[in-house]
Design a protein around this motif. Structure first.
Motif, PDB file in Angstrom:
ATOM      1  N   ASP A 139       0.837  -1.191   0.000  1.00 41.12           N
ATOM      2  CA  ASP A 139       0.000   0.000   0.000  1.00 41.12           C
ATOM      3  C   ASP A 139       0.883   1.256   0.000  1.00 41.12           C
ATOM      4  OD1 ASP A 139      -1.527   2.260   1.572  1.00 41.12           O
ATOM      5  OD2 ASP A 139      -3.065   0.877   0.850  1.00 41.12           O
ATOM      6  N   PRO A 140       0.625   2.210  -0.886  1.00 43.77           N
ATOM      7  CA  PRO A 140       1.473   3.410  -0.968  1.00 43.77           C
ATOM      8  C   PRO A 140       1.595   4.158   0.353  1.00 43.77           C
ATOM      9  CG  PRO A 140       0.033   3.272  -2.879  1.00 43.77           C
ATOM     10  CD  PRO A 140      -0.409   2.195  -1.935  1.00 43.77           C
ATOM     11  N   LEU A 141       0.518   4.202   1.144  1.00 40.88           N
ATOM     12  CA  LEU A 141       0.562   4.898   2.414  1.00 40.88           C
ATOM     13  C   LEU A 141       1.578   4.263   3.354  1.00 40.88           C
ATOM     14  CD1 LEU A 141      -0.577   7.074   4.322  1.00 40.88           C
ATOM     15  CD2 LEU A 141      -2.340   5.411   5.015  1.00 40.88           C
ATOM     16  N   ILE A 142       1.570   2.932   3.417  1.00 42.90           N
ATOM     17  CA  ILE A 142       2.505   2.229   4.286  1.00 42.90           C
ATOM     18  C   ILE A 142       3.929   2.331   3.750  1.00 42.90           C
ATOM     19  CG2 ILE A 142       3.183  -0.069   5.102  1.00 42.90           C
ATOM     20  CD1 ILE A 142       0.265  -0.694   5.564  1.00 42.90           C
ATOM     21  N   LEU A 143       4.093   2.195   2.445  1.00 36.02           N
ATOM     22  CA  LEU A 143       5.429   2.297   1.858  1.00 36.02           C
ATOM     23  C   LEU A 143       6.037   3.674   2.110  1.00 36.02           C
ATOM     24  CD1 LEU A 143       4.915   0.465  -1.560  1.00 36.02           C
ATOM     25  CD2 LEU A 143       6.250  -0.336   0.393  1.00 36.02           C
ATOM     26  N   ASP A 144       5.219   4.709   2.036  1.00 36.80           N
ATOM     27  CA  ASP A 144       5.725   6.072   2.229  1.00 36.80           C
ATOM     28  C   ASP A 144       5.948   6.411   3.703  1.00 36.80           C
ATOM     29  OD1 ASP A 144       5.652   6.474  -0.485  1.00 36.80           O
ATOM     30  OD2 ASP A 144       3.736   7.533  -0.488  1.00 36.80           O
ATOM     31  N   SER A 145       5.052   5.900   4.569  1.00 34.44           N
ATOM     32  CA  SER A 145       5.064   6.315   5.977  1.00 34.44           C
ATOM     33  C   SER A 145       5.841   5.393   6.901  1.00 34.44           C
ATOM     34  CB  SER A 145       3.623   6.432   6.494  1.00 34.44           C
ATOM     35  OG  SER A 145       2.841   7.289   5.685  1.00 34.44           O
ATOM     36  N   CYS A 146       6.113   4.166   6.456  1.00 36.13           N
ATOM     37  CA  CYS A 146       6.699   3.164   7.351  1.00 36.13           C
ATOM     38  C   CYS A 146       7.937   2.515   6.728  1.00 36.13           C
ATOM     39  CB  CYS A 146       5.665   2.090   7.681  1.00 36.13           C
ATOM     40  SG  CYS A 146       4.061   2.709   8.243  1.00 36.13           S
ATOM     41  N   PRO A 147       8.993   3.279   6.529  1.00 35.33           N
ATOM     42  CA  PRO A 147      10.174   2.727   5.839  1.00 35.33           C
ATOM     43  C   PRO A 147      10.890   1.626   6.614  1.00 35.33           C
ATOM     44  CG  PRO A 147      10.667   4.891   6.757  1.00 35.33           C
ATOM     45  CD  PRO A 147       9.186   4.698   6.896  1.00 35.33           C
ATOM     46  N   GLU A 148      10.736   1.586   7.944  1.00 42.35           N
ATOM     47  CA  GLU A 148      11.440   0.598   8.759  1.00 42.35           C
ATOM     48  C   GLU A 148      10.513  -0.507   9.260  1.00 42.35           C
ATOM     49  OE1 GLU A 148      13.280   2.757  11.902  1.00 42.35           O
ATOM     50  OE2 GLU A 148      14.697   3.801  10.595  1.00 42.35           O
ATOM     51  N   ILE A 149       9.360  -0.661   8.638  1.00 45.63           N
ATOM     52  CA  ILE A 149       8.414  -1.686   9.079  1.00 45.63           C
ATOM     53  C   ILE A 149       8.981  -3.071   8.828  1.00 45.63           C
ATOM     54  CG2 ILE A 149       7.163  -1.942   6.877  1.00 45.63           C
ATOM     55  CD1 ILE A 149       4.555  -1.956   8.575  1.00 45.63           C
ATOM     56  N   LYS A 150       8.646  -4.009   9.716  1.00 42.91           N
ATOM     57  CA  LYS A 150       9.082  -5.394   9.591  1.00 42.91           C
ATOM     58  C   LYS A 150       7.849  -6.290   9.610  1.00 42.91           C
ATOM     59  CE  LYS A 150      13.432  -4.432  11.996  1.00 42.91           C
ATOM     60  NZ  LYS A 150      14.290  -4.749  13.171  1.00 42.91           N
ATOM     61  N   TRP A 151       7.602  -6.978   8.510  1.00 41.29           N
ATOM     62  CA  TRP A 151       6.417  -7.815   8.393  1.00 41.29           C
ATOM     63  C   TRP A 151       6.730  -9.256   8.803  1.00 41.29           C
ATOM     64  CZ3 TRP A 151       1.859  -5.747   8.095  1.00 41.29           C
ATOM     65  CH2 TRP A 151       1.663  -4.526   7.445  1.00 41.29           C
ATOM     66  N   HIS A 152       5.861  -9.815   9.638  1.00 39.66           N
ATOM     67  CA  HIS A 152       5.923 -11.222  10.013  1.00 39.66           C
ATOM     68  C   HIS A 152       4.744 -11.937   9.368  1.00 39.66           C
ATOM     69  CE1 HIS A 152       8.505 -10.808  13.865  1.00 39.66           C
ATOM     70  NE2 HIS A 152       8.568  -9.660  13.204  1.00 39.66           N
ATOM     71  N   PHE A 153       4.997 -13.073   8.734  1.00 38.08           N
ATOM     72  CA  PHE A 153       3.880 -13.896   8.277  1.00 38.08           C
ATOM     73  C   PHE A 153       3.620 -14.945   9.341  1.00 38.08           C
ATOM     74  CE2 PHE A 153       1.823 -17.409   6.011  1.00 38.08           C
ATOM     75  CZ  PHE A 153       0.708 -16.720   5.562  1.00 38.08           C
TER      76      PHE A 153
END
Length: 287
Positions: free
Chosen positions: A76-90
Motif C-alpha cells: 500500500d502506498p501509504l505504508i510504503l511512504d510512511s513506514c520505511p522501517e516496518i518489519k512484516w511477520h507472516f
C-alpha cells in the motif's frame, strides 16, 4: 475526527501493551535467557491507516495471517511512504503455491510458520531466486502443533529436531530463528502453566541439545492477546497481539482472506485478569 479518535485509541492501547510486555519480562525467572520480548502487532483485517498510526507510536513489527492481505497491505502506498522501517511477520498457514507471492512482499522480515522440511525447501529455493542469491538470509521459525488438534497447523512435536536440523544443514538461504506455536484456545491459566508453552520450551531444549545451539539463539514465538504476559513469564521472546491493540476484527466475505467458511472466533477477547492471577503462581515455578 475519526482519525483523531483512532490515533488516540491505538496509541493508548499500544502503550498499555508495551508496558505489560515489559512488566511481564521483569517477572521472568533469571534462569531464562535474557532476550527482550518482541511485540508483533497483528493487523489482519485492519486498514493501512491503523498500521501507520501504530508505526508512528514506535511499533515496528507487524503480523499478518493471510498472504493476499499481507501482499496488499505491505504494498500500500501509504505504508510504503510512511513506514520505511516496518518489519512484516507472516504468522498464518503457508501453502507451497503461495510461497513465491509471499516472498515478494516488501520488508518481509520473518516467516513464523514453516511446518515441514519440504516447505522449508520450497521457501529456501524461492528466496534464492527472488533475492538472486543475495547474502541476506530469510529468517524463519518452525511451527509446532503442540496441542495435537486437527484444526491446527504445525509440525508434530516429535519431528522438531530433525526438521530444524534439515533447515540448518540444507537450507542455505534461511536463518533458523526459533520455534512457534498457537496452542489451544481458551486455556484456563488458573489451572497452572500453559502445557502448550511448556511443550515448546521442552522442544527448544531438545533442539539445542541435539544441534549444540545456545539456548539464547533459539527464540520462542508463543502468546497472544489473552495470554501474552504468561507466555513471556515462562520464556516467550515473540508475542503476537492483535485485538487488544487494534480492536475486534471484522472479517470480509472473501474466499481469499478467510481460512474456512466458518472461521473460529478470535481468542483475543478476554481480559488480562487470568494472566495476572497466574503470575502469582509463576513465583514458585521452575521452568
Amino acid at each position: 475526527m475519526w482519525k483523531v479518535a483512532m490515533s488516540e485509541e491505538v496509541g493508548k492501547a499500544l502503550q498499555s501493551v508495551v508496558d505489560r510486555v515489559n512488566q511481564a519480562a521483569a517477572r521472568r525467572p533469571k534462569t531464562l535467557p535474557a532476550v527482550p520480548p518482541r511485540l508483533v502487532a497483528v493487523s489482519k483485517t485492519k486498514p493501512p491507516e491503523m498500521v501507520v498510526e501504530a508505526y508512528r507510536q514506535g511499533q515496528r513489527n507487524f503480523g499478518e495471517n493471510y498472504v493476499n492481505e499481507l501482499v496488499d497491505k505491505a504494498s500500500d502506498p501509504l505504508i510504503l511512504d510512511s513506514c520505511p522501517e516496518i518489519k512484516w511477520h507472516f504468522i498464518g498457514h503457508l501453502q507451497k503455491k503461495n510461497v513465491n507471492k509471499l516472498l515478494g512482499v516488501p520488508n518481509l522480515s520473518l516467516v513464523e510458520t514453516v511446518d515441514s522440511a519440504s516447505l522449508a525447501d520450497k521457501v529456501n529455493s524461492s528466496w534464492q531466486r527472488v533475492r538472486r542469491g543475495g547474502a541476506q538470509k530469510l529468517k524463519v521459525m518452525v511451527q509446532l502443533n503442540t496441542s495435537g488438534e486437527q484444526s491446527k497447523h504445525g509440525l508434530p512435536p516429535e519431528e522438531t529436531v530433525d526438521t530444524v536440523r534439515h533447515i540448518v544443514s540444507k537450507c542455505s538461504a534461511l536463518h533458523f530463528l526459533g520455534l512457534m506455536t498457537i496452542g489451544r484456545y481458551g486455556y484456563d491459566l488458573s489451572l497452572g502453566p500453559n502445557p502448550d508453552f511448556q511443550m515448546l520450551l521442552a522442544r527448544r531444549q531438545e533442539v539445542c541439545d541435539g544441534l549444540e545451539l545456545p539456548l539464547e539463539d533459539v527464540e520462542l514465538s508463543m502468546g497472544m492477546s489473552t495470554d501474552f504476559e504468561h507466555a513471556i513469564e515462562v520464556g516467550s521472546t515473540n508475542v503476537r497481539v492483535g485485538s487488544v491493540i487494534f480492536g475486534n476484527r471484522e472479517y470480509p466475505n472473501s474466499a481469499g482472506n478467510t481460512p474456512n467458511p466458518s472461521p473460529a472466533p478470535s481468542p483475543e477477547k478476554s481480559s488480562k485478569k487470568v494472566s495476572e492471577d497466574a503470575a502469582q503462581k509463576m513465583q514458585h515455578l521452575t521452568v
